[in-house]
Design a protein around this motif. Structure first.
Motif, PDB file in Angstrom:
ATOM      1  N   ALA A  97      43.635  38.401  27.686  1.00  0.00           N
ATOM      2  CA  ALA A  97      43.982  37.713  28.931  1.00  0.00           C
ATOM      3  C   ALA A  97      42.859  36.755  29.331  1.00  0.00           C
ATOM      4  N   ALA A  98      41.602  37.199  29.171  1.00  0.00           N
ATOM      5  CA  ALA A  98      40.470  36.332  29.492  1.00  0.00           C
ATOM      6  C   ALA A  98      40.444  35.111  28.582  1.00  0.00           C
ATOM      7  N   VAL A  99      40.724  35.321  27.296  1.00  0.00           N
ATOM      8  CA  VAL A  99      40.780  34.191  26.354  1.00  0.00           C
ATOM      9  C   VAL A  99      41.884  33.221  26.761  1.00  0.00           C
ATOM     10  N   TYR A 100      43.022  33.762  27.165  1.00  0.00           N
ATOM     11  CA  TYR A 100      44.158  32.931  27.573  1.00  0.00           C
ATOM     12  C   TYR A 100      43.781  32.057  28.769  1.00  0.00           C
ATOM     13  N   PHE A 101      43.168  32.638  29.789  1.00  0.00           N
ATOM     14  CA  PHE A 101      42.843  31.865  30.991  1.00  0.00           C
ATOM     15  C   PHE A 101      41.702  30.886  30.740  1.00  0.00           C
ATOM     16  N   CYS A 102      40.755  31.260  29.875  1.00  0.00           N
ATOM     17  CA  CYS A 102      39.696  30.314  29.531  1.00  0.00           C
ATOM     18  C   CYS A 102      40.280  29.079  28.839  1.00  0.00           C
ATOM     19  N   GLY A 103      41.263  29.305  27.988  1.00  0.00           N
ATOM     20  CA  GLY A 103      41.869  28.187  27.279  1.00  0.00           C
ATOM     21  C   GLY A 103      42.633  27.239  28.181  1.00  0.00           C
ATOM     22  N   ARG A 104      42.997  27.692  29.372  1.00  0.00           N
ATOM     23  CA  ARG A 104      43.753  26.862  30.310  1.00  0.00           C
ATOM     24  C   ARG A 104      42.937  26.442  31.518  1.00  0.00           C
ATOM     25  N   ALA A 105      41.647  26.750  31.483  1.00  0.00           N
ATOM     26  CA  ALA A 105      40.764  26.359  32.584  1.00  0.00           C
ATOM     27  C   ALA A 105      40.250  24.935  32.359  1.00  0.00           C
ATOM     28  N   PRO A 106      39.768  24.269  33.418  1.00  0.00           N
ATOM     29  CA  PRO A 106      39.153  22.948  33.246  1.00  0.00           C
ATOM     30  C   PRO A 106      37.990  23.003  32.259  1.00  0.00           C
ATOM     31  N   ALA A 107      37.675  21.874  31.653  1.00  0.00           N
ATOM     32  CA  ALA A 107      36.670  21.827  30.579  1.00  0.00           C
ATOM     33  C   ALA A 107      35.285  22.246  31.049  1.00  0.00           C
ATOM     34  N   ASP A 108      34.974  22.096  32.343  1.00  0.00           N
ATOM     35  CA  ASP A 108      33.628  22.410  32.817  1.00  0.00           C
ATOM     36  C   ASP A 108      33.478  23.861  33.283  1.00  0.00           C
ATOM     37  N   VAL A 109      34.469  24.708  33.036  1.00  0.00           N
ATOM     38  CA  VAL A 109      34.376  26.125  33.423  1.00  0.00           C
ATOM     39  C   VAL A 109      33.562  26.873  32.376  1.00  0.00           C
ATOM     40  N   GLU A 110      32.520  27.574  32.821  1.00  0.00           N
ATOM     41  CA  GLU A 110      31.642  28.313  31.914  1.00  0.00           C
ATOM     42  C   GLU A 110      32.079  29.756  31.732  1.00  0.00           C
ATOM     43  N   SER A 111      32.613  30.385  32.773  1.00  0.00           N
ATOM     44  CA  SER A 111      33.005  31.791  32.674  1.00  0.00           C
ATOM     45  C   SER A 111      34.081  32.083  33.706  1.00  0.00           C
ATOM     46  N   ILE A 112      34.798  33.153  33.480  1.00  0.00           N
ATOM     47  CA  ILE A 112      35.802  33.604  34.446  1.00  0.00           C
ATOM     48  C   ILE A 112      35.625  35.096  34.692  1.00  0.00           C
ATOM     49  N   THR A 113      36.062  35.520  35.864  1.00  0.00           N
ATOM     50  CA  THR A 113      36.094  36.935  36.219  1.00  0.00           C
ATOM     51  C   THR A 113      37.468  37.232  36.817  1.00  0.00           C
ATOM     52  N   ILE A 114      38.128  38.230  36.245  1.00  0.00           N
ATOM     53  CA  ILE A 114      39.470  38.595  36.720  1.00  0.00           C
ATOM     54  C   ILE A 114      39.336  39.777  37.679  1.00  0.00           C
ATOM     55  N   TYR A 115      39.856  39.607  38.878  1.00  0.00           N
ATOM     56  CA  TYR A 115      39.854  40.650  39.894  1.00  0.00           C
ATOM     57  C   TYR A 115      41.311  41.039  40.220  1.00  0.00           C
ATOM     58  N   ARG A 116      41.484  42.285  40.596  1.00  0.00           N
ATOM     59  CA  ARG A 116      42.748  42.715  41.190  1.00  0.00           C
ATOM     60  C   ARG A 116      42.473  43.232  42.586  1.00  0.00           C
ATOM     61  N   ALA A 117      43.285  42.771  43.531  1.00  0.00           N
ATOM     62  CA  ALA A 117      43.161  43.225  44.916  1.00  0.00           C
ATOM     63  C   ALA A 117      44.355  44.109  45.243  1.00  0.00           C
ATOM     64  N   ASP A 118      44.092  45.313  45.716  1.00  0.00           N
ATOM     65  CA  ASP A 118      45.138  46.271  46.088  1.00  0.00           C
ATOM     66  C   ASP A 118      45.178  46.411  47.600  1.00  0.00           C
ATOM     67  N   GLN A 119      46.368  46.237  48.169  1.00  0.00           N
ATOM     68  CA  GLN A 119      46.555  46.364  49.605  1.00  0.00           C
ATOM     69  C   GLN A 119      47.369  47.625  49.904  1.00  0.00           C
ATOM     70  N   PRO A 120      46.739  48.690  50.459  1.00  0.00           N
ATOM     71  CA  PRO A 120      47.499  49.890  50.831  1.00  0.00           C
ATOM     72  C   PRO A 120      48.498  49.579  51.954  1.00  0.00           C
ATOM     73  N   VAL A 121      49.642  50.256  51.921  1.00  0.00           N
ATOM     74  CA  VAL A 121      50.663  50.079  52.961  1.00  0.00           C
ATOM     75  C   VAL A 121      51.228  51.434  53.345  1.00  0.00           C
ATOM     76  N   ASP A 122      51.836  51.474  54.546  1.00  0.00           N
ATOM     77  CA  ASP A 122      52.668  52.601  54.923  1.00  0.00           C
ATOM     78  C   ASP A 122      53.972  52.036  55.464  1.00  0.00           C
ATOM     79  N   ALA A 123      54.768  52.846  56.100  1.00  0.00           N
ATOM     80  CA  ALA A 123      56.076  52.398  56.568  1.00  0.00           C
ATOM     81  C   ALA A 123      55.983  51.323  57.641  1.00  0.00           C
ATOM     82  N   ASP A 124      54.818  51.187  58.271  1.00  0.00           N
ATOM     83  CA  ASP A 124      54.661  50.207  59.345  1.00  0.00           C
ATOM     84  C   ASP A 124      53.990  48.918  58.905  1.00  0.00           C
ATOM     85  N   GLY A 125      53.492  48.874  57.664  1.00  0.00           N
ATOM     86  CA  GLY A 125      52.858  47.654  57.186  1.00  0.00           C
ATOM     87  C   GLY A 125      51.534  47.918  56.497  1.00  0.00           C
ATOM     88  N   PRO A 126      50.714  46.886  56.299  1.00  0.00           N
ATOM     89  CA  PRO A 126      49.420  47.043  55.620  1.00  0.00           C
ATOM     90  C   PRO A 126      48.494  47.997  56.363  1.00  0.00           C
TER      91      PRO A 126
END
Length: 508
Positions: free
Chosen positions: A464-493
């Motif tokens: 996945a990192a190789v895939y995104f590097c190949g589609r990044a602008p030419a001046d991009v040196e590195s990438i970091t992939i983050y996932r953000a998780d938002q807990p929820v209950d019946a009333d919302g976040p």
């Protein structure tokens, strides 16, 4: 495999039982109207074409080739067995994948039109299974149900009504002698019981769930911003309505046995309730082809009187032409000509083929049922099978407990100038909760991939990192992939998003 006989004369046996009455009861519960079989066949073909052309074709290069996010090397490391037997995994070329997808569409069109439907159903099932094996992160329970229905459909008289094959060769299967009568066989019983078992397993899981039995499951589901769409966000604002839907769905699932135990208006009402529920799902949640798969197979349960009324309504808008005319145009001369051209099969071979078919269907239903019981967690999985391997194809559907969080991804790219950007939207990297989490996913397949790869390990992250590097602008040196998780209950976040760094990679 198919039985469609005229009603025998009623006789009474020595114990007072009328064999014809017993047969009538069995036929009314486990038989299928020929028109329902035709509608089911058309529905299957449309669903497969929708899944392939609308959902998967736009992401063919991204998700199914070596130039995409899951090259064959990564697939072989994660799922070596799937990489070996998948036809789609024998080449990483886009054009080979496109050729195979076109072939699957052609077979699905044959199913839709009713030409060599049984052979086409088998071919479609095999090619779909191969496609799903090429990228198992894109598979959900609806996909496996669709394949199971295509396999069972190969044993059903799909061309009994509204089929191109019958119009071309003048075959008269299911004409006036059985016009409004059910076709009854091991195959018809199998497909009906198969559907009921799907709902029954889901009902059991619902009753074992604290979230569902406390009425908060559906309200919580509608707080998952990466699932709901169309009417979903509007409905999410009405908690009382969602709580009522929670209980209505449990009640509906509990009545699933009536799909085969009842007849007449009770059966019609039960089937209609399930159809309305699935159409409601399609209008409010991103569930892929699943709701439409279930609507297609539910057509098999409608009794003849429903099809009679539909034919009457259609005839009123068609200047007196009957709906059945599509299937009964040929004259008796065509019938005799067609019959004489058929190859005679010795009775012994026919009986042997019938026994093999029955054994296959019974074995298939037993194996798939046991697999789903294990996948649903009703019994312990074998030690050699990982839970994650089963979850992706489970028919549980938000059971026993729905997710309690939703996620999105941030792909932070470091440029030579020292500035950073988010490759998802081209803006500055931001980990705040977005107004709509689905905006973070270009397509439904990206959403499914992002959800299914959670916990899959590092083997999918490096490509996945190789895939995104190949589609990044030419001046991009590195990438970091983050996932953000938002807990929820019946009333919302609930609280703030939880940020997790998945992988950091150099693009040089």
């Amino acid at each position: 495999m198919t039985v469609a006989r005229s009603e025998p004369t009623s006789t009474t046996s020595g114990n007072g039982t009328r064999p014809s009455s017993v047969r009538a009861v069995v036929r009314s519960r486990l038989g299928i109207d020929p028109r329902a079989l035709g509608a089911f066949r058309i529905g299957l073909g449309l669903v497969v074409l929708f899944d392939l052309l609308v959902l998967r074709a736009p992401g063919l290069g991204t998700f199914y080739t070596d130039g995409g996010i899951l090259p064959r090397s990564a697939l072989g490391e994660l799922y070596p067995a799937l990489a070996r037997w998948s036809l789609h995994a024998q080449s990483g070329s886009f054009w080979i994948e496109a050729f195979l997808l076109a072939g699957t569409c052609l077979l699905a069109t044959c199913v839709l039109a009713g030409y060599r439907s049984r052979l086409a159903a088998v071919g479609t099932a095999l090619l779909l299974a191969s496609l799903h094996a090429r990228n198992p992160f894109l598979v959900n329970g609806g996909d496996t149900i669709l394949i199971s229905l295509l396999i069972i459909a190969a044993f059903l008289p799909l061309e009994a009504r509204w089929s191109l094959r019958r119009r071309l060769d003048g075959r008269c299967v299911g004409t006036r002698s059985v016009e409004n009568r059910r076709i009854t066989s091991i195959a018809t019983a199998t497909v009906l019981v198969h559907v009921v078992s799907i709902y029954a397993i889901n009902a059991i899981l619902k009753f074992r769930s604290d979230a569902w039995m406390s009425g908060v499951a559906v309200p919580r589901i509608f707080q998952l911003e990466d699932f709901i769409y169309l009417l979903g966000p509007v409905l999410a604002e009405h908690t009382a309505v969602l709580t009522a839907i929670n209980w209505l769905w449990i009640v509906t699932l509990s009545t699933s046995v009536l799909l085969v135990l009842s007849s007449g208006w009770i059966r019609s009402v039960t089937v209609s309730a399930f159809v309305v529920a699935h159409l409601g799902m399609a209008a409010t949640m991103r569930l892929g082809a699943f709701p439409f798969v279930m609507v297609a197979v539910l057509l098999l349960f409608f009794p003849p009187r429903v099809w009679d009324r539909l034919a009457h309504l259609v005839s009123r808008f068609d200047r007196g032409r009957r709906l059945e005319s599509l299937a009964t145009e040929r004259r008796s001369g065509d019938k005799s000509e067609s019959s004489s051209s058929e190859i005679a099969v010795p009775p012994r071979i026919r009986r042997g083929a019938r026994l093999v078919g029955v054994a296959f269907l019974v074995g298939f239903v037993l194996i798939s049922g046991c697999w789903q019981v294990v996948a649903a967690g009703l019994v312990d999985a074998p030690a050699a099978v990982a839970d994650s391997d089963l979850d992706g194809a489970s028919w549980a559907f938000f059971a026993p407990n729905p997710p309690d969080s939703y996620s999105w991804y941030v792909i932070e790219a470091e440029r030579e100038s020292g500035a950073s950007m988010d490759l998802v939207d081209g803006e500055a990297a931001d980990f705040d909760r977005p107004p709509d989490a689905m905006d973070r996913y270009p397509t439904t397949l990206w959403k499914r991939y992002g959800t299914k790869t959670q916990g899959a390990g590092a083997a999918h992250l490096e490509p996945a990192a190789v895939y995104f590097c190949g589609r990044a602008p030419a001046d991009v040196e590195s990438i970091t992939i983050y996932r953000a998780d938002q807990p929820v209950d019946a009333d919302g976040p609930v609280g703030e998003p939880i940020r997790r760094e998945l992988i950091a990679a150099s693009c040089e």
